[in-house]
Design a protein around this motif. Structure first.
Motif, PDB file in Angstrom:
ATOM      1  N   TYR A  84       0.838  -1.207   0.000  1.00 50.45           N
ATOM      2  CA  TYR A  84       0.000   0.000   0.000  1.00 50.45           C
ATOM      3  C   TYR A  84       0.873   1.258   0.000  1.00 50.45           C
ATOM      4  O   TYR A  84       0.642   2.193  -0.762  1.00 50.45           O
ATOM      5  CB  TYR A  84      -0.914  -0.048   1.225  1.00 50.45           C
ATOM      6  N   LEU A  85       1.904   1.261   0.843  1.00 52.22           N
ATOM      7  CA  LEU A  85       2.799   2.421   0.918  1.00 52.22           C
ATOM      8  C   LEU A  85       3.525   2.661  -0.404  1.00 52.22           C
ATOM      9  O   LEU A  85       3.677   3.800  -0.832  1.00 52.22           O
ATOM     10  CB  LEU A  85       3.828   2.221   2.036  1.00 52.22           C
ATOM     11  N   GLU A  86       3.946   1.573  -1.036  1.00 55.35           N
ATOM     12  CA  GLU A  86       4.617   1.707  -2.336  1.00 55.35           C
ATOM     13  C   GLU A  86       3.670   2.335  -3.349  1.00 55.35           C
ATOM     14  O   GLU A  86       4.051   3.239  -4.097  1.00 55.35           O
ATOM     15  CB  GLU A  86       5.059   0.332  -2.859  1.00 55.35           C
ATOM     16  N   ALA A  87       2.429   1.834  -3.385  1.00 52.82           N
ATOM     17  CA  ALA A  87       1.434   2.357  -4.327  1.00 52.82           C
ATOM     18  C   ALA A  87       1.170   3.831  -4.038  1.00 52.82           C
ATOM     19  O   ALA A  87       1.054   4.661  -4.937  1.00 52.82           O
ATOM     20  CB  ALA A  87       0.150   1.543  -4.237  1.00 52.82           C
ATOM     21  N   LEU A  88       1.110   4.155  -2.743  1.00 54.72           N
ATOM     22  CA  LEU A  88       0.850   5.527  -2.300  1.00 54.72           C
ATOM     23  C   LEU A  88       1.971   6.455  -2.776  1.00 54.72           C
ATOM     24  O   LEU A  88       1.720   7.556  -3.268  1.00 54.72           O
ATOM     25  CB  LEU A  88       0.783   5.528  -0.770  1.00 54.72           C
ATOM     26  N   ASN A  89       3.196   5.977  -2.650  1.00 59.08           N
ATOM     27  CA  ASN A  89       4.348   6.800  -3.026  1.00 59.08           C
ATOM     28  C   ASN A  89       4.465   7.029  -4.530  1.00 59.08           C
ATOM     29  O   ASN A  89       5.143   7.941  -4.967  1.00 59.08           O
ATOM     30  CB  ASN A  89       5.644   6.175  -2.495  1.00 59.08           C
ATOM     31  N   ARG A  90       3.779   6.199  -5.305  1.00 57.22           N
ATOM     32  CA  ARG A  90       3.818   6.372  -6.760  1.00 57.22           C
ATOM     33  C   ARG A  90       2.781   7.392  -7.244  1.00 57.22           C
ATOM     34  O   ARG A  90       2.800   7.777  -8.407  1.00 57.22           O
ATOM     35  CB  ARG A  90       3.588   5.028  -7.469  1.00 57.22           C
ATOM     36  N   LEU A  91       1.883   7.793  -6.361  1.00 53.20           N
ATOM     37  CA  LEU A  91       0.876   8.790  -6.765  1.00 53.20           C
ATOM     38  C   LEU A  91       1.535  10.156  -6.930  1.00 53.20           C
ATOM     39  O   LEU A  91       2.451  10.492  -6.185  1.00 53.20           O
ATOM     40  CB  LEU A  91      -0.225   8.915  -5.696  1.00 53.20           C
ATOM     41  N   PRO A  92       1.036  10.978  -7.880  1.00 51.06           N
ATOM     42  CA  PRO A  92       1.501  12.371  -7.931  1.00 51.06           C
ATOM     43  C   PRO A  92       1.220  13.036  -6.581  1.00 51.06           C
ATOM     44  O   PRO A  92       0.220  12.710  -5.932  1.00 51.06           O
ATOM     45  CB  PRO A  92       0.639  12.989  -9.030  1.00 51.06           C
ATOM     46  N   GLU A  93       2.083  13.948  -6.187  1.00 47.99           N
ATOM     47  CA  GLU A  93       2.011  14.518  -4.837  1.00 47.99           C
ATOM     48  C   GLU A  93       0.633  15.079  -4.468  1.00 47.99           C
ATOM     49  O   GLU A  93       0.104  14.792  -3.414  1.00 47.99           O
ATOM     50  CB  GLU A  93       3.082  15.602  -4.666  1.00 47.99           C
ATOM     51  N   LYS A  94       0.053  15.893  -5.352  1.00 51.58           N
ATOM     52  CA  LYS A  94      -1.251  16.498  -5.021  1.00 51.58           C
ATOM     53  C   LYS A  94      -2.326  15.435  -4.808  1.00 51.58           C
ATOM     54  O   LYS A  94      -3.138  15.525  -3.898  1.00 51.58           O
ATOM     55  CB  LYS A  94      -1.675  17.474  -6.128  1.00 51.58           C
ATOM     56  N   GLN A  95      -2.287  14.443  -5.684  1.00 48.53           N
ATOM     57  CA  GLN A  95      -3.248  13.331  -5.558  1.00 48.53           C
ATOM     58  C   GLN A  95      -3.081  12.635  -4.217  1.00 48.53           C
ATOM     59  O   GLN A  95      -4.043  12.318  -3.537  1.00 48.53           O
ATOM     60  CB  GLN A  95      -2.995  12.303  -6.664  1.00 48.53           C
ATOM     61  N   ARG A  96      -1.806  12.378  -3.869  1.00 51.26           N
ATOM     62  CA  ARG A  96      -1.524  11.654  -2.628  1.00 51.26           C
ATOM     63  C   ARG A  96      -2.029  12.436  -1.416  1.00 51.26           C
ATOM     64  O   ARG A  96      -2.663  11.887  -0.518  1.00 51.26           O
ATOM     65  CB  ARG A  96      -0.029  11.362  -2.507  1.00 51.26           C
ATOM     66  N   ILE A  97      -1.752  13.748  -1.400  1.00 50.75           N
ATOM     67  CA  ILE A  97      -2.183  14.586  -0.271  1.00 50.75           C
ATOM     68  C   ILE A  97      -3.694  14.536  -0.114  1.00 50.75           C
ATOM     69  O   ILE A  97      -4.225  14.319   0.983  1.00 50.75           O
ATOM     70  CB  ILE A  97      -1.682  16.043  -0.469  1.00 50.75           C
ATOM     71  N   VAL A  98      -4.402  14.701  -1.235  1.00 51.87           N
ATOM     72  CA  VAL A  98      -5.871  14.703  -1.204  1.00 51.87           C
ATOM     73  C   VAL A  98      -6.396  13.329  -0.783  1.00 51.87           C
ATOM     74  O   VAL A  98      -7.295  13.214   0.053  1.00 51.87           O
ATOM     75  CB  VAL A  98      -6.443  15.123  -2.583  1.00 51.87           C
ATOM     76  N   PHE A  99      -5.803  12.276  -1.321  1.00 58.42           N
ATOM     77  CA  PHE A  99      -6.214  10.906  -0.991  1.00 58.42           C
ATOM     78  C   PHE A  99      -6.069  10.646   0.513  1.00 58.42           C
ATOM     79  O   PHE A  99      -6.971  10.131   1.165  1.00 58.42           O
ATOM     80  CB  PHE A  99      -5.365   9.908  -1.789  1.00 58.42           C
ATOM     81  N   LEU A 100      -4.918  11.029   1.073  1.00 60.42           N
ATOM     82  CA  LEU A 100      -4.679  10.800   2.502  1.00 60.42           C
ATOM     83  C   LEU A 100      -5.627  11.627   3.368  1.00 60.42           C
ATOM     84  O   LEU A 100      -6.109  11.160   4.399  1.00 60.42           O
ATOM     85  CB  LEU A 100      -3.221  11.112   2.861  1.00 60.42           C
ATOM     86  N   MET A 101      -5.880  12.868   2.957  1.00 60.39           N
ATOM     87  CA  MET A 101      -6.802  13.713   3.729  1.00 60.39           C
ATOM     88  C   MET A 101      -8.203  13.109   3.734  1.00 60.39           C
ATOM     89  O   MET A 101      -8.908  13.123   4.732  1.00 60.39           O
ATOM     90  CB  MET A 101      -6.840  15.130   3.152  1.00 60.39           C
ATOM     91  N   SER A 102      -8.575  12.536   2.594  1.00 59.41           N
ATOM     92  CA  SER A 102      -9.906  11.954   2.466  1.00 59.41           C
ATOM     93  C   SER A 102     -10.006  10.618   3.195  1.00 59.41           C
ATOM     94  O   SER A 102     -10.857  10.416   4.050  1.00 59.41           O
ATOM     95  CB  SER A 102     -10.229  11.761   0.987  1.00 59.41           C
ATOM     96  N   ARG A 103      -9.097   9.704   2.853  1.00 59.06           N
ATOM     97  CA  ARG A 103      -9.228   8.335   3.355  1.00 59.06           C
ATOM     98  C   ARG A 103      -8.688   8.130   4.762  1.00 59.06           C
ATOM     99  O   ARG A 103      -9.225   7.349   5.517  1.00 59.06           O
ATOM    100  CB  ARG A 103      -8.516   7.370   2.397  1.00 59.06           C
TER     101      ARG A 103
END
Length: 200
Positions: free
Chosen positions: A126-145
């Motif tokens: 999961y962390l590997e997949a998370l780190n492959r996301l573009p930064e803005k996407q990752r920030i928004v995803f983490l804030m949401s989920r």
């Protein structure tokens, strides 16, 4: 007491909702039972970290056995029986001086669907997949989920339109599912169980 009766009814309702498809109800089931299982585990296993791992594996087990759990008459009994089995396995492994619970294949942790993976391995995928996301996407995803913020809150905090937030979340979920492949069904669980440790 009458108060307990009310909370038991409410938690029963959450259990039913979760078993029949409402993943958001799982949070309530977890929040209700986690503080009950942890001290129960602590009576046998005096290490808090080991207990946390054991209890998380119990929750992982029930997540993966959702369909079978619909047939279980007493959910709480099942949960505590599952905990007892986990403790027994843990102690047996400790006696055998084999590897840590984190490295145990899921088959030993009572899961049938992906017997070869441990919770920790799923978490690292999961962390590997998370780190492959573009930064803005990752920030928004983490804030949401992981922080559970609404799209409106995320939009306000980042100074972007709600529409953009929505697109980021959709794209992130799509990428994460693709990255995790056959393990993507465990995504809500990994996000949920991984949340506290990833945000520290």
């Amino acid at each position: 007491s009458p108060m307990d009766a009310i909370s038991v009814n409410i938690v029963q309702e959450h259990i039913t909702r979760w078993l029949y498809g409402d993943d958001t109800a799982y949070r309530h089931v977890f929040d209700y039972y986690y503080p009950k299982l942890l001290p129960a585990c602590f009576k046998s296993i005096r290490q808090r970290e080991d207990c946390e791992e054991i209890v998380l594996n119990v929750f992982m087990n029930i997540w993966q056995r959702k369909e079978q759990l619909r047939k279980v008459e007493n959910f709480e009994n099942y949960l505590f029986r599952s905990l007892t089995n986990q403790i027994f396995d843990f102690q047996r492994r400790r006696i055998m001086k084999t590897e840590d619970i984190e490295l145990q294949p899921l088959s030993n942790l009572g899961s049938t669907r992906h017997p070869e993976l441990s919770f920790k391995e799923l978490q690292s995928l999961y962390l590997e997949a998370l780190n492959r996301l573009p930064e803005k996407q990752r920030i928004v995803f983490l804030m949401s989920r992981e922080q559970g913020l609404s799209q409106k809150q995320i939009a306000e905090q980042n100074g972007i339109p709600i529409n953009t937030v929505n697109n980021h979340i959709k794209s992130a979920m799509k990428s994460m599912r693709k990255e995790l492949g056959e393990y993507s069904e465990a995504l809500p669980l990994i996000v949920f169980l991984g949340a506290s440790s990833l945000l520290q």
